[in-house]
Design an enzyme around this catalytic site. Structure first.
Site: not given
Length: 300
Positions: A182, A219
């Site tokens: 992420e 992400k």
């Protein structure tokens, strides 16, 4: 309990092809009081850290056991370490998610962010990471999530963020788990669109170095240019690309996400918006069901 190969394969397939989104239930120490305030539990109603975490676990348990919180619309859920070690209806949380709801469990493993340098914030060191990953595997966790933040189009900074994400990702893969990498781009960054182009190129270069079987998830902040991450989603080493809401309102996040054909949601605040401890179970379940449906529609 650990994962057997058949379960891991089934969970991988659900994450790769399922219709729905990932619920982020992983608010940690710093963000827990705010999450509880939004839920109608103020600081004067609990005393000390243990009581605070007990309150947030009650909230999460209420969400997890709600009628609409199943794999019909929710593919996975990201947990905080304490939530993993706690129980829902007498079962370890990860087991309750998979056995009772059909939802794939993930664990947030980062320990927060370093101070800003080169326009980015790297992850802080994660002491005892191998032990944590072993414990996660024993609990039946499928994958992990690790967050860093990019504040602008600084090529050196972005390169460092992506390198660190993939380095940690390799540690996660070695433990038999699937990492959700992420590298968030701040939605308020003046050079957000430019940063995203650099980020995409850095991620693609790292993905090309992975061997067959070293599959990851990504992400990412919903990009300024619609469809920017389609190529990443199609990469053979990528199981799924999921989107963080990054501070957009639920409606704006869902509206932007709906324009990304190859991203699904992984929202936290949007999921619990409008929920409060004071609601009756019927009203709570109706409000949560409406949030789940809104995020699900944007994801498919």
């Amino acid at each position: 309990m650990g994962q057997d190969a058949a379960t891991f394969s089934k969970q991988t397939e659900q994450m790769r092809t399922g219709g729905g989104f990932i619920a982020a239930l992983d608010q940690s120490g710093g963000s827990t009081p705010k999450a509880l305030r939004l839920y109608g539990v103020t600081e004067d109603s609990y005393e000390g850290e243990d009581a605070m975490y007990a309150e947030i676990h009650k909230m999460r348990s209420r969400i997890i056991t709600a009628p609409d919180f199943t794999n019909a619309k929710v593919l996975g859920a990201i947990l905080f370490e304490r939530t993993m070690r706690a129980e829902v209806e007498g079962k370890p949380t990860a087991q309750a998610l998979w056995d009772d709801r059909g939802i794939v469990p993930f664990l947030k493993i980062d320990k927060g962010l370093e101070d800003k340098a080169d326009g980015v914030q790297l992850m802080k060191p994660i002491p005892g990471i191998e032990e944590t990953l072993k414990e996660a595997a024993d609990f039946g966790i499928f994958g992990t999530k690790e967050r860093s933040v990019i504040h602008g189009a600084n090529a050196d900074g972005i390169k460092a963020v992506v390198a660190q994400q993939f380095e940690l990702g390799m540690t996660v893969l070695a433990a038999g788990l699937v990492p959700i990498l992420e590298p968030e781009v701040d939605i308020h960054a003046a050079t957000k669109a430019e940063a995203e182009v650099i980020l995409k190129a850095e991620i693609a270069a790292q993905l090309d170095k992975l061997a067959e079987g070293q599959d990851v998830m990504l992400k990412l902040t919903i990009p300024t240019e619609d469809g920017l991450y389609n190529d990443l989603a199609d990469h053979p080493r990528v199981i799924r690309v999921v989107a963080l809401s990054g501070g957009y309102s639920t409606d704006e996040a869902c509206e932007r996400l709906a324009r990304q054909p190859k991203m699904i949601a992984s929202f936290s605040r949007a999921l619990s918006e409008g929920l409060s401890k004071q609601l009756s179970d019927a009203d709570f379940n109706a409000a949560l069901g409406a949030n789940i449906d809104k995020i699900y529609r944007a994801s498919i």
